[in-house]
Design a protein around this motif. Structure first.
Motif, PDB file in Angstrom:
ATOM      1  N   TYR A  31       0.831  -1.214   0.000  1.00  0.00           N
ATOM      2  CA  TYR A  31       0.000   0.000   0.000  1.00  0.00           C
ATOM      3  C   TYR A  31       0.864   1.262   0.000  1.00  0.00           C
ATOM      4  N   ASP A  32       2.149   1.081  -0.308  1.00  0.00           N
ATOM      5  CA  ASP A  32       3.097   2.188  -0.385  1.00  0.00           C
ATOM      6  C   ASP A  32       3.140   2.977   0.923  1.00  0.00           C
ATOM      7  N   LEU A  33       3.069   2.241   2.033  1.00  0.00           N
ATOM      8  CA  LEU A  33       3.133   2.846   3.363  1.00  0.00           C
ATOM      9  C   LEU A  33       4.346   2.337   4.125  1.00  0.00           C
ATOM     10  N   HIS A  34       4.812   3.172   5.032  1.00  0.00           N
ATOM     11  CA  HIS A  34       5.839   2.808   5.989  1.00  0.00           C
ATOM     12  C   HIS A  34       5.252   3.005   7.384  1.00  0.00           C
ATOM     13  N   HIS A  35       5.947   2.492   8.374  1.00  0.00           N
ATOM     14  CA  HIS A  35       5.466   2.536   9.752  1.00  0.00           C
ATOM     15  C   HIS A  35       5.021   3.939  10.182  1.00  0.00           C
ATOM     16  N   SER A  36       5.856   4.946   9.946  1.00  0.00           N
ATOM     17  CA  SER A  36       5.517   6.304  10.390  1.00  0.00           C
ATOM     18  C   SER A  36       4.264   6.826   9.686  1.00  0.00           C
ATOM     19  N   GLN A  37       4.102   6.463   8.418  1.00  0.00           N
ATOM     20  CA  GLN A  37       2.887   6.865   7.701  1.00  0.00           C
ATOM     21  C   GLN A  37       1.681   6.118   8.254  1.00  0.00           C
ATOM     22  N   TRP A  38       1.851   4.831   8.522  1.00  0.00           N
ATOM     23  CA  TRP A  38       0.767   4.048   9.104  1.00  0.00           C
ATOM     24  C   TRP A  38       0.334   4.644  10.440  1.00  0.00           C
ATOM     25  N   MET A  43       2.804  10.632  18.884  1.00  0.00           N
ATOM     26  CA  MET A  43       3.878   9.763  18.406  1.00  0.00           C
ATOM     27  C   MET A  43       5.185   9.998  19.153  1.00  0.00           C
ATOM     28  N   ASN A  44       5.239  11.070  19.939  1.00  0.00           N
ATOM     29  CA  ASN A  44       6.435  11.437  20.691  1.00  0.00           C
ATOM     30  C   ASN A  44       7.632  11.683  19.767  1.00  0.00           C
ATOM     31  N   VAL A  45       7.364  12.459  18.708  1.00  0.00           N
ATOM     32  CA  VAL A  45       8.401  12.837  17.745  1.00  0.00           C
ATOM     33  C   VAL A  45       8.303  14.340  17.488  1.00  0.00           C
ATOM     34  N   GLU A  46       9.283  14.863  16.777  1.00  0.00           N
ATOM     35  CA  GLU A  46       9.273  16.282  16.435  1.00  0.00           C
ATOM     36  C   GLU A  46       8.201  16.568  15.386  1.00  0.00           C
ATOM     37  N   LYS A  47       7.626  17.760  15.452  1.00  0.00           N
ATOM     38  CA  LYS A  47       6.596  18.151  14.489  1.00  0.00           C
ATOM     39  C   LYS A  47       7.143  18.115  13.062  1.00  0.00           C
ATOM     40  N   SER A  48       8.406  18.451  12.871  1.00  0.00           N
ATOM     41  CA  SER A  48       8.986  18.448  11.523  1.00  0.00           C
ATOM     42  C   SER A  48       8.948  17.051  10.909  1.00  0.00           C
ATOM     43  N   SER A  49       9.128  16.019  11.712  1.00  0.00           N
ATOM     44  CA  SER A  49       9.043  14.645  11.207  1.00  0.00           C
ATOM     45  C   SER A  49       7.626  14.331  10.744  1.00  0.00           C
ATOM     46  N   VAL A  50       6.651  14.770  11.514  1.00  0.00           N
ATOM     47  CA  VAL A  50       5.252  14.536  11.157  1.00  0.00           C
ATOM     48  C   VAL A  50       4.902  15.335   9.908  1.00  0.00           C
ATOM     49  N   THR A  51       5.435  16.534   9.797  1.00  0.00           N
ATOM     50  CA  THR A  51       5.170  17.376   8.627  1.00  0.00           C
ATOM     51  C   THR A  51       5.644  16.696   7.346  1.00  0.00           C
ATOM     52  N   ARG A  52       6.864  16.179   7.356  1.00  0.00           N
ATOM     53  CA  ARG A  52       7.404  15.497   6.165  1.00  0.00           C
ATOM     54  C   ARG A  52       6.564  14.263   5.816  1.00  0.00           C
ATOM     55  N   THR A  53       6.216  13.498   6.839  1.00  0.00           N
ATOM     56  CA  THR A  53       5.435  12.284   6.603  1.00  0.00           C
ATOM     57  C   THR A  53       4.042  12.634   6.095  1.00  0.00           C
ATOM     58  N   ILE A  64       0.311   7.718  11.402  1.00  0.00           N
ATOM     59  CA  ILE A  64      -0.527   8.904  11.182  1.00  0.00           C
ATOM     60  C   ILE A  64      -1.904   8.495  10.680  1.00  0.00           C
ATOM     61  N   VAL A  65      -1.950   7.574   9.733  1.00  0.00           N
ATOM     62  CA  VAL A  65      -3.245   7.087   9.233  1.00  0.00           C
ATOM     63  C   VAL A  65      -4.040   6.477  10.385  1.00  0.00           C
ATOM     64  N   TYR A  66      -3.374   5.654  11.194  1.00  0.00           N
ATOM     65  CA  TYR A  66      -4.015   5.031  12.362  1.00  0.00           C
ATOM     66  C   TYR A  66      -4.560   6.094  13.316  1.00  0.00           C
ATOM     67  N   TYR A  67      -3.737   7.096  13.621  1.00  0.00           N
ATOM     68  CA  TYR A  67      -4.141   8.160  14.538  1.00  0.00           C
ATOM     69  C   TYR A  67      -5.376   8.894  14.016  1.00  0.00           C
ATOM     70  N   LEU A  68      -5.342   9.277  12.747  1.00  0.00           N
ATOM     71  CA  LEU A  68      -6.469  10.028  12.174  1.00  0.00           C
ATOM     72  C   LEU A  68      -7.746   9.188  12.163  1.00  0.00           C
TER      73      LEU A  68
END
Length: 142
Positions: free
Chosen positions: A16-23, A44-54, A25-29
């Motif tokens: 599905y062209d997904l990686h863990h970090s993308q999953w 996710m306990n990560v920096e906002k910039s990481s979430v922005t890129r993903t 976010i999809v799971y959270y939403l």
């Protein structure tokens, strides 16, 4: 162990062209509804910039969309119809993956592992808080 888990999960959802970090976010939403990138980063306990890129990659793949907000500094997102479909398909894959990795363990053992991991996570958060308080006390005493 964590990297090994993530790599194996990535193999499972790659179709599905997904990686863990993308999953994540999809799971959270799917589970918490439309949210800001800050809310997701905190979860996710990560920096906002990481979430922005993903999130940018998810938006490019039409799995999420931006919701118009009054404050232009805030970015609120939600799943698209395609994102909902991908969630449903991947949820089945992830459920099966989780069942497979838990083979041979009793429910009691699983509960113990979960409780232990939650305790470790709480302790890690407390260590950060203790360090901040100690630094403040040292600065205040100078």
């Amino acid at each position: 162990m964590s990297r090994f888990f993530v790599n194996k999960l990535n193999e499972q959802i790659a179709a599905y062209d997904l990686h863990h970090s993308q999953w994540m976010i999809v799971y959270y939403l799917k589970n918490f509804g439309a949210s800001t990138l800050v809310d997701i980063a905190n979860y996710m306990n990560v920096e906002k910039s990481s979430v922005t890129r993903t999130a940018d990659r998810l938006e490019k793949n039409a799995l999420i969309e931006r919701i118009p907000v009054k404050d232009k500094r805030e970015r609120r997102i939600q799943l698209t119809d395609l994102g909902e479909e991908v969630y449903t398909a991947c949820r089945q894959i992830v459920d099966e993956f989780e069942c497979n990795i838990m083979k041979g363990t009793t429910e009691e053992e699983q509960e113990t592992v979960i409780k232990t991991m939650l305790r470790i996570r709480a302790n890690l958060k407390n260590i950060g808080e203790i360090n901040r308080n100690t630094q403040t006390e040292i600065v205040d005493s100078i």
